[in-house]
Design a protein around this motif. Structure first.
Motif, PDB file in Angstrom:
ATOM      1  N   VAL A   1       0.835  -1.196   0.000  1.00 18.75           N
ATOM      2  CA  VAL A   1       0.000   0.000   0.000  1.00 18.75           C
ATOM      3  C   VAL A   1       0.874   1.251   0.000  1.00 18.75           C
ATOM      4  O   VAL A   1       0.629   2.205  -0.752  1.00 18.75           O
ATOM      5  N   LEU A   2       1.907   1.260   0.829  1.00 21.25           N
ATOM      6  CA  LEU A   2       2.801   2.419   0.903  1.00 21.25           C
ATOM      7  C   LEU A   2       3.487   2.667  -0.440  1.00 21.25           C
ATOM      8  O   LEU A   2       3.558   3.810  -0.913  1.00 21.25           O
ATOM      9  N   ALA A   3       3.986   1.618  -1.054  1.00 24.94           N
ATOM     10  CA  ALA A   3       4.654   1.757  -2.351  1.00 24.94           C
ATOM     11  C   ALA A   3       3.678   2.263  -3.415  1.00 24.94           C
ATOM     12  O   ALA A   3       4.024   3.132  -4.234  1.00 24.94           O
ATOM     13  N   LEU A   4       2.463   1.732  -3.412  1.00 25.47           N
ATOM     14  CA  LEU A   4       1.460   2.139  -4.392  1.00 25.47           C
ATOM     15  C   LEU A   4       1.091   3.612  -4.192  1.00 25.47           C
ATOM     16  O   LEU A   4       0.999   4.384  -5.160  1.00 25.47           O
ATOM     17  N   ASN A   5       0.902   4.030  -2.959  1.00 26.09           N
ATOM     18  CA  ASN A   5       0.565   5.424  -2.678  1.00 26.09           C
ATOM     19  C   ASN A   5       1.658   6.369  -3.180  1.00 26.09           C
ATOM     20  O   ASN A   5       1.383   7.374  -3.842  1.00 26.09           O
ATOM     21  N   ASN A   6       2.896   6.042  -2.873  1.00 19.36           N
ATOM     22  CA  ASN A   6       3.985   6.971  -3.179  1.00 19.36           C
ATOM     23  C   ASN A   6       4.447   6.920  -4.629  1.00 19.36           C
ATOM     24  O   ASN A   6       5.298   7.709  -5.032  1.00 19.36           O
ATOM     25  N   ALA A   7       3.866   6.017  -5.390  1.00 22.74           N
ATOM     26  CA  ALA A   7       4.123   5.975  -6.831  1.00 22.74           C
ATOM     27  C   ALA A   7       2.998   6.626  -7.629  1.00 22.74           C
ATOM     28  O   ALA A   7       3.035   6.650  -8.860  1.00 22.74           O
ATOM     29  N   ALA A   8       2.013   7.205  -6.918  1.00 27.47           N
ATOM     30  CA  ALA A   8       0.800   7.680  -7.585  1.00 27.47           C
ATOM     31  C   ALA A   8       0.960   9.035  -8.237  1.00 27.47           C
ATOM     32  O   ALA A   8       0.118   9.443  -9.039  1.00 27.47           O
ATOM     33  N   GLY A   9       2.002   9.786  -7.883  1.00 27.86           N
ATOM     34  CA  GLY A   9       2.212  11.078  -8.515  1.00 27.86           C
ATOM     35  C   GLY A   9       1.658  12.232  -7.702  1.00 27.86           C
ATOM     36  O   GLY A   9       1.279  12.092  -6.538  1.00 27.86           O
ATOM     37  N   ARG A  10       1.577  13.401  -8.323  1.00 27.48           N
ATOM     38  CA  ARG A  10       1.256  14.646  -7.626  1.00 27.48           C
ATOM     39  C   ARG A  10      -0.170  14.698  -7.109  1.00 27.48           C
ATOM     40  O   ARG A  10      -0.485  15.516  -6.234  1.00 27.48           O
ATOM     41  N   SER A  11      -1.048  13.885  -7.639  1.00 28.70           N
ATOM     42  CA  SER A  11      -2.453  13.967  -7.238  1.00 28.70           C
ATOM     43  C   SER A  11      -2.724  13.324  -5.884  1.00 28.70           C
ATOM     44  O   SER A  11      -3.823  13.478  -5.333  1.00 28.70           O
TER      45      SER A  11
ATOM     46  N   GLU B   1      -5.117  22.273  -8.127  1.00 31.61           N
ATOM     47  CA  GLU B   1      -3.751  22.616  -8.560  1.00 31.61           C
ATOM     48  C   GLU B   1      -2.859  21.384  -8.394  1.00 31.61           C
ATOM     49  O   GLU B   1      -2.474  21.082  -7.257  1.00 31.61           O
ATOM     50  N   PRO B   2      -2.535  20.670  -9.406  1.00 31.27           N
ATOM     51  CA  PRO B   2      -3.038  20.830 -10.774  1.00 31.27           C
ATOM     52  C   PRO B   2      -4.462  20.299 -10.900  1.00 31.27           C
ATOM     53  O   PRO B   2      -4.820  19.306 -10.263  1.00 31.27           O
ATOM     54  N   ARG B   3      -5.273  20.944 -11.690  1.00 33.85           N
ATOM     55  CA  ARG B   3      -6.654  20.539 -11.891  1.00 33.85           C
ATOM     56  C   ARG B   3      -6.707  19.324 -12.809  1.00 33.85           C
ATOM     57  O   ARG B   3      -6.022  19.281 -13.836  1.00 33.85           O
ATOM     58  N   ASN B   4      -7.520  18.353 -12.436  1.00 29.77           N
ATOM     59  CA  ASN B   4      -7.717  17.161 -13.251  1.00 29.77           C
ATOM     60  C   ASN B   4      -9.202  17.084 -13.590  1.00 29.77           C
ATOM     61  O   ASN B   4     -10.018  16.707 -12.747  1.00 29.77           O
TER      62      ASN B   4
ATOM     63  N   PRO C   1      -1.635  23.147  -2.190  1.00 28.21           N
ATOM     64  CA  PRO C   1      -2.524  23.325  -3.332  1.00 28.21           C
ATOM     65  C   PRO C   1      -3.917  23.788  -2.919  1.00 28.21           C
ATOM     66  O   PRO C   1      -4.363  23.571  -1.792  1.00 28.21           O
ATOM     67  N   GLN C   2      -4.615  24.409  -3.838  1.00 25.30           N
ATOM     68  CA  GLN C   2      -6.018  24.760  -3.661  1.00 25.30           C
ATOM     69  C   GLN C   2      -6.841  23.494  -3.906  1.00 25.30           C
ATOM     70  O   GLN C   2      -6.584  22.731  -4.830  1.00 25.30           O
TER      71      GLN C   2
END
Length: 206
Positions: A16-26, A125-128, A153-154
């Protein structure tokens, strides 16, 4: 393809930790201690397992906790009862197959028999736009915006009314509680010095 949505187990935490931290900026990064906090305190913490592989997870918390998230705190200040979706992460290999909707259906089912409101936030920010549209089509409405910290981020703070809750409250919650069946059980967890935490577990198969 065999899919199971089930409560997290301790041996899942490294994945779970690895998956979370590989998810990117979102998705905000986690460390082991924060993940342990969720493992011990989150009211809803389920993983998706596909053919034995961890494909995703969703973490949600009810009101009344000591979670320091500014977004959780905003909802705590404005609503007496809610389930707050802190994060959902889907592994890259399993995205765009509807797994997010399966998770949201599952957490909705969990929440609507306990509280009148399901809440979360989305980053602006960034908006998806895909994420914003997903929540809008699932019935969430923006109730406010705020910035996370002084330089964070907003975010758009979202809430979804759960109309089934009133019926469940009037029929069961005010008259002895929910029926003792597996799909209504709380997840198994132990929090030190908290006698109110029930140790029940169940497995869900969409």
């Amino acid at each position: 393809m065999a899919l199971a949505i089930r409560d997290v187990r301790e041996h899942d935490l490294d994945a779970v930790l690895a998956l979370n931290n590989a998810a990117g900026r979102s998705i905000l990064a986690l460390d082991a201690s924060r993940l342990r906090y969720f493992f011990e305190h989150a009211d809803y913490f389920r993983v998706a397992e596909i053919d034995g592989h961890l494909a995703g997870f969703l973490i949600a918390l009810r009101e009344g906790g000591d979670y320091e998230s500014p977004n959780y705190r905003w909802f705590a200040q404005h609503y007496p009862e809610f389930v707050y979706i802190d994060r959902i992460v889907i592994a890259n290999a399993y995205r765009r197959h509807g797994l997010g909707r399966i998770f949201y259906c599952d957490v909705h089912s969990y929440a609507e028999v306990r509280v009148p409101l399901l809440t979360c936030e989305v980053f602006l920010e960034p908006r998806n736009d895909v994420v914003v549209l997903f929540h809008g089509t699932y019935g969430f409405q923006e109730v406010d915006q705020q910035q996370m910290g002084t330089d964070g981020p907003q975010v758009s703070l979202l809430a979804k009314d759960l109309p089934s809750y009133a019926y469940v409250r009037d029929t069961w919650l005010e008259h002895g509680g929910l029926p003792d069946v597996p799909w209504l059980a709380e997840r198994e967890r132990a929090v030190a010095n908290d006698p109110n935490q029930r140790r029940l577990a169940g497995e869900r198969h969409p």
